[in-house]
Design an enzyme around this catalytic site. Structure first.
Site, PDB file in Angstrom:
ATOM      1  N   ARG A 195      -2.302  -5.268  31.056  1.00 15.21           N
ATOM      2  CA  ARG A 195      -2.087  -6.648  30.613  1.00 15.21           C
ATOM      3  C   ARG A 195      -2.977  -6.976  29.405  1.00 15.21           C
ATOM      4  O   ARG A 195      -4.140  -7.350  29.539  1.00 15.21           O
ATOM      5  CB  ARG A 195      -2.345  -7.604  31.784  1.00 15.21           C
ATOM      6  CG  ARG A 195      -1.210  -7.535  32.827  1.00 15.21           C
ATOM      7  CD  ARG A 195      -1.536  -8.268  34.086  1.00 15.21           C
ATOM      8  NE  ARG A 195      -2.513  -7.590  34.909  1.00 15.21           N
ATOM      9  CZ  ARG A 195      -2.948  -8.029  36.097  1.00 15.21           C
ATOM     10  NH1 ARG A 195      -2.483  -9.158  36.586  1.00 15.21           N
ATOM     11  NH2 ARG A 195      -3.836  -7.344  36.790  1.00 15.21           N
ATOM     12  N   THR A 217      -9.858  -9.791  45.778  1.00 21.15           N
ATOM     13  CA  THR A 217      -9.438  -9.656  44.372  1.00 21.15           C
ATOM     14  C   THR A 217      -7.926  -9.928  44.372  1.00 21.15           C
ATOM     15  O   THR A 217      -7.415 -10.558  45.295  1.00 21.15           O
ATOM     16  CB  THR A 217      -9.703  -8.215  43.891  1.00 21.15           C
ATOM     17  OG1 THR A 217      -8.926  -7.331  44.723  1.00 21.15           O
ATOM     18  CG2 THR A 217     -11.171  -7.837  43.987  1.00 21.15           C
ATOM     19  N   TYR A 261      -1.315   4.592  51.139  1.00 14.78           N
ATOM     20  CA  TYR A 261      -2.533   4.096  50.461  1.00 14.78           C
ATOM     21  C   TYR A 261      -3.752   4.879  50.951  1.00 14.78           C
ATOM     22  O   TYR A 261      -4.567   5.347  50.146  1.00 14.78           O
ATOM     23  CB  TYR A 261      -2.731   2.593  50.694  1.00 14.78           C
ATOM     24  CG  TYR A 261      -4.012   2.102  50.056  1.00 14.78           C
ATOM     25  CD1 TYR A 261      -4.110   1.988  48.672  1.00 14.78           C
ATOM     26  CD2 TYR A 261      -5.148   1.798  50.815  1.00 14.78           C
ATOM     27  CE1 TYR A 261      -5.302   1.575  48.062  1.00 14.78           C
ATOM     28  CE2 TYR A 261      -6.325   1.385  50.218  1.00 14.78           C
ATOM     29  CZ  TYR A 261      -6.401   1.279  48.842  1.00 14.78           C
ATOM     30  OH  TYR A 261      -7.584   0.878  48.242  1.00 14.78           O
ATOM     31  N   PRO A 277     -15.648   0.747  48.992  1.00 14.71           N
ATOM     32  CA  PRO A 277     -15.748  -0.589  49.586  1.00 14.71           C
ATOM     33  C   PRO A 277     -14.788  -0.805  50.755  1.00 14.71           C
ATOM     34  O   PRO A 277     -13.749  -0.151  50.857  1.00 14.71           O
ATOM     35  CB  PRO A 277     -15.342  -1.529  48.428  1.00 14.71           C
ATOM     36  CG  PRO A 277     -15.124  -0.669  47.219  1.00 14.71           C
ATOM     37  CD  PRO A 277     -14.891   0.718  47.723  1.00 14.71           C
TER      38      PRO A 277
HETATM   39  P1  NDP Z   1      -6.937  -5.786  41.455  1.00 18.50           P
HETATM   40  O1  NDP Z   1      -5.474  -5.820  41.763  1.00 18.50           O
HETATM   41  O2  NDP Z   1      -7.640  -7.078  41.281  1.00 18.50           O
HETATM   42  O3  NDP Z   1      -7.182  -4.887  40.155  1.00 18.50           O
HETATM   43  C1  NDP Z   1      -6.481  -3.675  39.945  1.00 18.50           C
HETATM   44  C2  NDP Z   1      -6.665  -3.218  38.516  1.00 18.50           C
HETATM   45  O4  NDP Z   1      -5.980  -1.950  38.368  1.00 18.50           O
HETATM   46  C3  NDP Z   1      -6.066  -4.173  37.509  1.00 18.50           C
HETATM   47  O5  NDP Z   1      -6.944  -4.345  36.423  1.00 18.50           O
HETATM   48  C4  NDP Z   1      -4.794  -3.458  37.050  1.00 18.50           C
HETATM   49  O6  NDP Z   1      -4.531  -3.733  35.672  1.00 18.50           O
HETATM   50  C5  NDP Z   1      -5.206  -1.989  37.201  1.00 18.50           C
HETATM   51  N1  NDP Z   1      -4.007  -1.143  37.295  1.00 18.50           N
HETATM   52  C6  NDP Z   1      -3.119  -1.091  38.317  1.00 18.50           C
HETATM   53  N2  NDP Z   1      -2.093  -0.266  38.009  1.00 18.50           N
HETATM   54  C7  NDP Z   1      -2.349   0.208  36.754  1.00 18.50           C
HETATM   55  C8  NDP Z   1      -1.660   1.081  35.860  1.00 18.50           C
HETATM   56  N3  NDP Z   1      -0.479   1.650  36.204  1.00 18.50           N
HETATM   57  N4  NDP Z   1      -2.193   1.342  34.657  1.00 18.50           N
HETATM   58  C9  NDP Z   1      -3.378   0.785  34.294  1.00 18.50           C
HETATM   59  N5  NDP Z   1      -4.086  -0.045  35.092  1.00 18.50           N
HETATM   60  C10 NDP Z   1      -3.573  -0.343  36.293  1.00 18.50           C
HETATM   61  O7  NDP Z   1      -7.606  -4.944  42.640  1.00 18.50           O
HETATM   62  P2  NDP Z   1      -9.107  -4.462  42.913  1.00 18.50           P
HETATM   63  O8  NDP Z   1     -10.027  -4.904  41.858  1.00 18.50           O
HETATM   64  O9  NDP Z   1      -9.422  -4.816  44.305  1.00 18.50           O
HETATM   65  O10 NDP Z   1      -8.882  -2.880  42.870  1.00 18.50           O
HETATM   66  C11 NDP Z   1      -9.648  -2.006  42.081  1.00 18.50           C
HETATM   67  C12 NDP Z   1      -9.833  -0.704  42.851  1.00 18.50           C
HETATM   68  O11 NDP Z   1     -10.597  -0.944  44.026  1.00 18.50           O
HETATM   69  C13 NDP Z   1      -8.538  -0.039  43.312  1.00 18.50           C
HETATM   70  O12 NDP Z   1      -8.639   1.358  43.080  1.00 18.50           O
HETATM   71  C14 NDP Z   1      -8.516  -0.331  44.808  1.00 18.50           C
HETATM   72  O13 NDP Z   1      -7.801   0.647  45.524  1.00 18.50           O
HETATM   73  C15 NDP Z   1      -9.987  -0.283  45.119  1.00 18.50           C
HETATM   74  N6  NDP Z   1     -10.407  -0.946  46.359  1.00 18.50           N
HETATM   75  C16 NDP Z   1     -10.145  -2.267  46.553  1.00 18.50           C
HETATM   76  C17 NDP Z   1     -10.548  -2.872  47.721  1.00 18.50           C
HETATM   77  C18 NDP Z   1     -10.241  -4.308  48.025  1.00 18.50           C
HETATM   78  O14 NDP Z   1     -10.346  -4.722  49.202  1.00 18.50           O
HETATM   79  N7  NDP Z   1      -9.884  -5.116  47.041  1.00 18.50           N
HETATM   80  C19 NDP Z   1     -11.312  -2.142  48.745  1.00 18.50           C
HETATM   81  C20 NDP Z   1     -11.522  -0.756  48.434  1.00 18.50           C
HETATM   82  C21 NDP Z   1     -11.107  -0.202  47.279  1.00 18.50           C
HETATM   83  P3  NDP Z   1      -3.073  -4.081  35.056  1.00 18.50           P
HETATM   84  O15 NDP Z   1      -2.238  -4.648  36.158  1.00 18.50           O
HETATM   85  O16 NDP Z   1      -3.389  -5.042  33.954  1.00 18.50           O
HETATM   86  O17 NDP Z   1      -2.571  -2.768  34.545  1.00 18.50           O
HETATM   87  C1  8X3 Z   2      -8.764  -1.327  50.267  1.00 24.37           C
HETATM   88  C2  8X3 Z   2      -9.221  -2.057  51.482  1.00 24.37           C
HETATM   89  O1  8X3 Z   2      -8.836  -2.563  53.936  1.00 24.37           O
HETATM   90  O2  8X3 Z   2      -6.960  -1.611  52.736  1.00 24.37           O
HETATM   91  O3  8X3 Z   2      -9.178  -0.038  50.162  1.00 24.37           O
HETATM   92  O4  8X3 Z   2      -8.869  -0.254  53.285  1.00 24.37           O
HETATM   93  S1  8X3 Z   2      -8.419  -1.569  52.916  1.00 24.37           S
END
Ligand code: NDP
Ligand code: 8X3
Length: 254
Positions: free
Chosen positions: A35, A189, A154, A184
């Site tokens: 984005r 988010t 996932y 985490p």
């Molecule tokens: P968000 O959805 O807030 O952020 C995800 C980010 O990934 C966005 O900036 C998005 O950018 C980017 N993204 C997704 N698909 C693509 C793509 N095809 N190309 C480029 N960028 C991409 O989620 P989180 O911040 O929570 O997630 C970040 C990481 O943390 C992930 O790997 C998630 O699995 C991991 N995580 C999250 C947890 C949670 O509870 N939230 C817990 C544990 C791990 P854009 O759409 O602009 O491309």
């Molecule tokens: C993202 C959080 O709860 O789906 O990794 O494992 S959870």
């Protein structure tokens, strides 16, 4: 010392908070994601607030050619990447396997595993070519060692991130590149909104009655792990909200 930090998925959540945290420490930042409007707004904010240099690279991490082109196209002053934060990722859907959808599976596998591999190879080669003893941070999950009902694909992608983190730590030993996996639990988010295909009400329910982690909490762990002396290698950090023990146990309304 001022570092150059490349963060994937900086348009939201953990990635955006991480960009701000490194910028607050005075580091120069390469922010990526699809984005463009959000990337440009974040760049303006980081430059105005912290006075750091910011490079925007918009691309889809699922496409190897786009990852390679983005890294090859980095301006000269951003080519010495000290830290790569492999954060871009998603969950898509939460169904029993036989009710799941191949489009969701492909999105998760292509982003969380293949995208991480494409960008890691390209940036690691930059680090090796420029003789930088860099640092790669992979955002895994507590789902990288535990599988919960409906989490099937996932969880499998995060198990892959866990395995790849160990593999990278071994393979990059000779290059002095450190590899930290941040794992985490619940972080509020856009993650759950994406998982439930835009259903905000269902997403809010995931965090109801407890205080989840924030992107800033995770960002702080990332900055800490990458700020250690040269001889200290933080392999892994697992962090959950105080109300969550693991993927299966949490307390609400306490
Ligand atoms: P968000 O959805 O807030 O952020 C995800 C980010 O990934 C966005 O900036 C998005 O950018 C980017 N993204 C997704 N698909 C693509 C793509 N095809 N190309 C480029 N960028 C991409 O989620 P989180 O911040 O929570 O997630 C970040 C990481 O943390 C992930 O790997 C998630 O699995 C991991 N995580 C999250 C947890 C949670 O509870 N939230 C817990 C544990 C791990 P854009 O759409 O602009 O491309
Ligand atoms: C993202 C959080 O709860 O789906 O990794 O494992 S959870």
């Amino acid at each position: 010392m001022k570092k150059t930090v490349l963060i994937t998925g900086a348009t939201s959540g953990i990635g955006e908070a991480t960009a701000k945290a490194f910028a607050a420490a005075g580091d120069n930042i390469i922010i990526t994601g699809r984005r463009v409007d959000r990337l440009l707004a974040l760049k303006a904010e980081l430059v105005a607030t912290y006075g750091v240099e910011v490079c925007v690279a918009a691309f889809d991490i699922r496409e190897e050619a786009s990852c390679v082109a983005a890294v090859e196209g980095l301006p000269e002053e951003f080519r010495r990447v000290d830290v790569l934060v492999n954060n871009a990722g998603l969950a898509s859907g939460l169904e029993h396997l036989n009710e799941g959808c191949a489009d969701d599976w492909n999105a998760m596998i292509d982003t969380n595993i293949k995208g991480l591999l494409y960008i890691s190879k390209a940036v690691a080669n930059l680090m090796v070519e420029s003789g930088i003893k860099g640092h790669i941070v992979n955002i895994g999950s507590i789902a990288g060692t535990q599988v919960y009902e409906n989490g099937n694909v996932y969880c499998a992608t995060k198990h892959a991130v866990h395995a790849l983190s160990q593999g990278m730590r071994i393979d990059f030993l000779r290059n002095g590149i450190r590899v930290t996996e941040i794992r985490p639990g619940m972080v509020e988010t856009e993650f759950s909104i994406v998982r439930f295909h835009g259903d905000k009400q269902r997403a809010d329910g995931v965090y109801a009655g407890l205080k989840p982690l924030t992107g800033e909490d995770v960002a702080e762990a990332i900055v800490w792990a990458t700020s250690q002396p040269d001889h200290v290698h933080i392999n892994e950090i697992v962090l959950t909200p105080t109300a969550q023990a693991d993927s299966f146990y949490n307390v609400r309304n306490k």
